[in-house]
Design a protein around this motif. Structure first.
Motif, PDB file in Angstrom:
ATOM      1  N   LEU A 244       8.246   7.900 -16.821  1.00  0.00           N
ATOM      2  CA  LEU A 244       8.769   6.622 -16.339  1.00  0.00           C
ATOM      3  C   LEU A 244       7.816   5.987 -15.330  1.00  0.00           C
ATOM      4  O   LEU A 244       7.596   4.775 -15.343  1.00  0.00           O
ATOM      5  CB  LEU A 244      10.151   6.816 -15.716  1.00  0.00           C
ATOM      6  CG  LEU A 244      11.265   7.195 -16.704  1.00  0.00           C
ATOM      7  CD1 LEU A 244      12.524   7.584 -15.955  1.00  0.00           C
ATOM      8  CD2 LEU A 244      11.557   6.040 -17.659  1.00  0.00           C
ATOM      9  N   LYS A 245       7.243   6.818 -14.472  1.00  0.00           N
ATOM     10  CA  LYS A 245       6.273   6.326 -13.494  1.00  0.00           C
ATOM     11  C   LYS A 245       5.018   5.806 -14.196  1.00  0.00           C
ATOM     12  O   LYS A 245       4.496   4.735 -13.850  1.00  0.00           O
ATOM     13  CB  LYS A 245       5.905   7.448 -12.515  1.00  0.00           C
ATOM     14  CG  LYS A 245       4.910   7.032 -11.443  1.00  0.00           C
ATOM     15  CD  LYS A 245       4.605   8.204 -10.506  1.00  0.00           C
ATOM     16  CE  LYS A 245       3.573   7.806  -9.458  1.00  0.00           C
ATOM     17  NZ  LYS A 245       3.237   8.947  -8.557  1.00  0.00           N
TER      18      LYS A 245
ATOM     19  N   ARG B  27      11.615   6.928 -30.378  1.00  0.00           N
ATOM     20  CA  ARG B  27      12.307   8.071 -29.774  1.00  0.00           C
ATOM     21  C   ARG B  27      11.623   9.388 -30.145  1.00  0.00           C
ATOM     22  O   ARG B  27      11.396  10.251 -29.288  1.00  0.00           O
ATOM     23  CB  ARG B  27      13.771   8.101 -30.219  1.00  0.00           C
ATOM     24  CG  ARG B  27      14.636   9.143 -29.493  1.00  0.00           C
ATOM     25  CD  ARG B  27      16.096   8.937 -29.860  1.00  0.00           C
ATOM     26  NE  ARG B  27      16.967   9.791 -29.072  1.00  0.00           N
ATOM     27  CZ  ARG B  27      17.329  11.028 -29.414  1.00  0.00           C
ATOM     28  NH1 ARG B  27      16.861  11.550 -30.547  1.00  0.00           N
ATOM     29  NH2 ARG B  27      18.125  11.738 -28.642  1.00  0.00           N
ATOM     30  N   SER B  28      11.276   9.546 -31.426  1.00  0.00           N
ATOM     31  CA  SER B  28      10.598  10.774 -31.868  1.00  0.00           C
ATOM     32  C   SER B  28       9.230  10.896 -31.214  1.00  0.00           C
ATOM     33  O   SER B  28       8.811  11.988 -30.807  1.00  0.00           O
ATOM     34  CB  SER B  28      10.455  10.779 -33.393  1.00  0.00           C
ATOM     35  OG  SER B  28      11.718  10.811 -34.023  1.00  0.00           O
ATOM     36  N   ASN B  29       8.533   9.782 -31.105  1.00  0.00           N
ATOM     37  CA  ASN B  29       7.209   9.798 -30.486  1.00  0.00           C
ATOM     38  C   ASN B  29       7.294  10.203 -29.016  1.00  0.00           C
ATOM     39  O   ASN B  29       6.467  10.970 -28.519  1.00  0.00           O
ATOM     40  CB  ASN B  29       6.568   8.414 -30.615  1.00  0.00           C
ATOM     41  CG  ASN B  29       5.077   8.441 -30.353  1.00  0.00           C
ATOM     42  OD1 ASN B  29       4.377   9.364 -30.759  1.00  0.00           O
ATOM     43  ND2 ASN B  29       4.589   7.440 -29.653  1.00  0.00           N
TER      44      ASN B  29
ATOM     45  N   THR C  69      10.052  -2.218 -25.559  1.00  0.00           N
ATOM     46  CA  THR C  69      11.285  -2.792 -25.016  1.00  0.00           C
ATOM     47  C   THR C  69      12.295  -1.745 -24.562  1.00  0.00           C
ATOM     48  O   THR C  69      12.848  -1.828 -23.462  1.00  0.00           O
ATOM     49  CB  THR C  69      11.930  -3.734 -26.047  1.00  0.00           C
ATOM     50  OG1 THR C  69      10.992  -4.753 -26.402  1.00  0.00           O
ATOM     51  CG2 THR C  69      13.186  -4.380 -25.459  1.00  0.00           C
ATOM     52  N   ASP C  70      12.548  -0.743 -25.392  1.00  0.00           N
ATOM     53  CA  ASP C  70      13.589   0.252 -25.074  1.00  0.00           C
ATOM     54  C   ASP C  70      13.022   1.549 -24.508  1.00  0.00           C
ATOM     55  O   ASP C  70      13.724   2.562 -24.461  1.00  0.00           O
ATOM     56  CB  ASP C  70      14.413   0.558 -26.338  1.00  0.00           C
ATOM     57  CG  ASP C  70      15.168  -0.656 -26.832  1.00  0.00           C
ATOM     58  OD1 ASP C  70      15.620  -1.441 -25.983  1.00  0.00           O
ATOM     59  OD2 ASP C  70      15.296  -0.819 -28.060  1.00  0.00           O
ATOM     60  N   TYR C  71      11.760   1.539 -24.107  1.00  0.00           N
ATOM     61  CA  TYR C  71      11.102   2.781 -23.684  1.00  0.00           C
ATOM     62  C   TYR C  71      11.883   3.494 -22.576  1.00  0.00           C
ATOM     63  O   TYR C  71      12.226   4.686 -22.709  1.00  0.00           O
ATOM     64  CB  TYR C  71       9.674   2.488 -23.226  1.00  0.00           C
ATOM     65  CG  TYR C  71       8.883   3.728 -22.886  1.00  0.00           C
ATOM     66  CD1 TYR C  71       8.125   4.384 -23.852  1.00  0.00           C
ATOM     67  CD2 TYR C  71       8.897   4.263 -21.595  1.00  0.00           C
ATOM     68  CE1 TYR C  71       7.401   5.527 -23.545  1.00  0.00           C
ATOM     69  CE2 TYR C  71       8.176   5.410 -21.281  1.00  0.00           C
ATOM     70  CZ  TYR C  71       7.438   6.027 -22.254  1.00  0.00           C
ATOM     71  OH  TYR C  71       6.728   7.168 -21.950  1.00  0.00           O
TER      72      TYR C  71
END
Length: 340
Positions: A270-271, A182-184, A299-301
């Motif tokens: 996202l694209k 998340r931080s990255n 996985t959760d990207y």
């Protein structure tokens, strides 16, 4: 192709091939571990080539600036010094071979990752033949101390004779932050948001530069982060544009990004992620990150990107950008009087 690389946190043997050449690639990997041999002619040719290249670089303003930037960021740490022409004759070929053989003496301390269009049943026999037979022992290396950016408020301003007057400015913000996906992602968002902001303000409104480059990094090795911006401009515009660049960053940090910029960056990420899923290099980095203990970065990207809000970005940046660690390096070109 195959090549060996040695860096501060790890050593790697990277190899790639067309699917039909899998066996040949594995033979090259095997030889990289077992057949590091002397080639005096190749070494002599490399030395002469590097001397010529580095001699030309020595008077290149961008090389001089890069050298000064690295020295300032890392407080003249020898691990971060660029190679210079006068260093070449000091290189000990025997020690090079010794180090390479030390680093490849224990294949059990490597993790082998395979990504690509191959069949597991066809891969297994060549792995058994060319990997399982490599020399190995029970020793395991640990990462030592990694060089980090020095803290504090530091300015390094210098002039340099040039044929055409030009100023180059780099500003680097840094600090500590525990690495997680998340931080990255939020650092990447900030990087892209500031790229949009700087294009609008510094390039288009001010018109004093062709563009402002931005970059961010959150290291999982030592949980350190950096954000930088850099640009070239005319010496007379240097101070004004630098102040504007700092001010625009501070505005995003304190007020949060504009909604249109934020949404544009999320849509792009996202694209891009959807495209990355089809790339071998992406999956190699994902698996490597997991193997190294940095966590699952895939996985959760999409869930994480979709879940980050404007307020999240504002809180994140305000906590990190506290004004305590800022390094600024400025090179100002001065045209020498040709009559002298």
């Amino acid at each position: 192709s195959t090549y060996f690389s040695l860096g501060e946190p790890m050593e790697m043997i990277n190899a790639s091939c067309a699917t039909k050449d899998l066996k040949t690639m594995m033979q090259l990997v095997y030889l990289t571990f077992t057949d590091i041999h002397r080639d005096e002619d190749a070494f002599a040719a490399w030395k002469e080539q590097m001397k010529a290249v580095l001699t030309n670089y020595a008077n290149d303003p961008q090389f001089i600036f890069s050298d000064s930037l690295s020295a300032t960021l890392y407080n003249h740490n020898i691990m971060r010094e660029p190679l210079k022409a006068e260093d070449i004759d000091l290189i000990n070929y025997d020690r090079i071979l010794e180090i390479a053989k030390e680093r490849t003496a224990n294949a059990a301390d490597y993790t082998f990752i395979f990504v690509g269009n191959f069949d597991i049943d066809s891969l297994k026999p060549v792995v058994e033949k060319y990997i399982a037979s490599l020399p190995a022992n029970k020793n395991r290396d640990k990462v030592g101390k990694i060089s980090t950016i020095q803290p504090g408020l530091i300015d390094n301003n210098f002039t340099l004779p040039m044929q055409t007057a030009k100023s180059t400015v780099y500003a680097v913000y840094s600090g500590k932050q525990k690495y997680d996906l998340r931080s990255n992602i939020m650092f990447s968002m900030l990087d892209q948001i500031m790229d949009i902001v700087y294009t609008e303000t510094i390039r288009e409104e001010e018109g004093g530069t062709y563009g402002v480059g931005t970059s961010s990094n959150l290291s999982p090795v030592n949980n350190s982060w950096l954000f930088l911006f850099g640009f070239d401009t005319n010496p007379q515009d240097e101070k004004r544009l630098t102040e504007r660049a700092h001010a625009e960053l501070n505005k995003v940090v304190t007020e949060g990004p504009r909604e249109k910029d934020f949404n544009k960056v999320k849509e792009y990420m996202l694209k891009q992620h959807a495209q990355n899923l089809r790339e071998n290099s992406y999956w190699m980095n994902i698996i490597k990150s997991d193997v190294l203990g940095y966590g699952d970065n895939n996985t959760d990207y999409e869930t994480i990107v979709n879940g980050i809000t404007l307020d999240d970005m504002k809180k994140f940046t305000k906590k990190l950008f506290n004004g305590k660690n800022i390094i600024e390096v400025t090179m100002t070109g001065v045209v020498e009087d040709e009559t002298k």
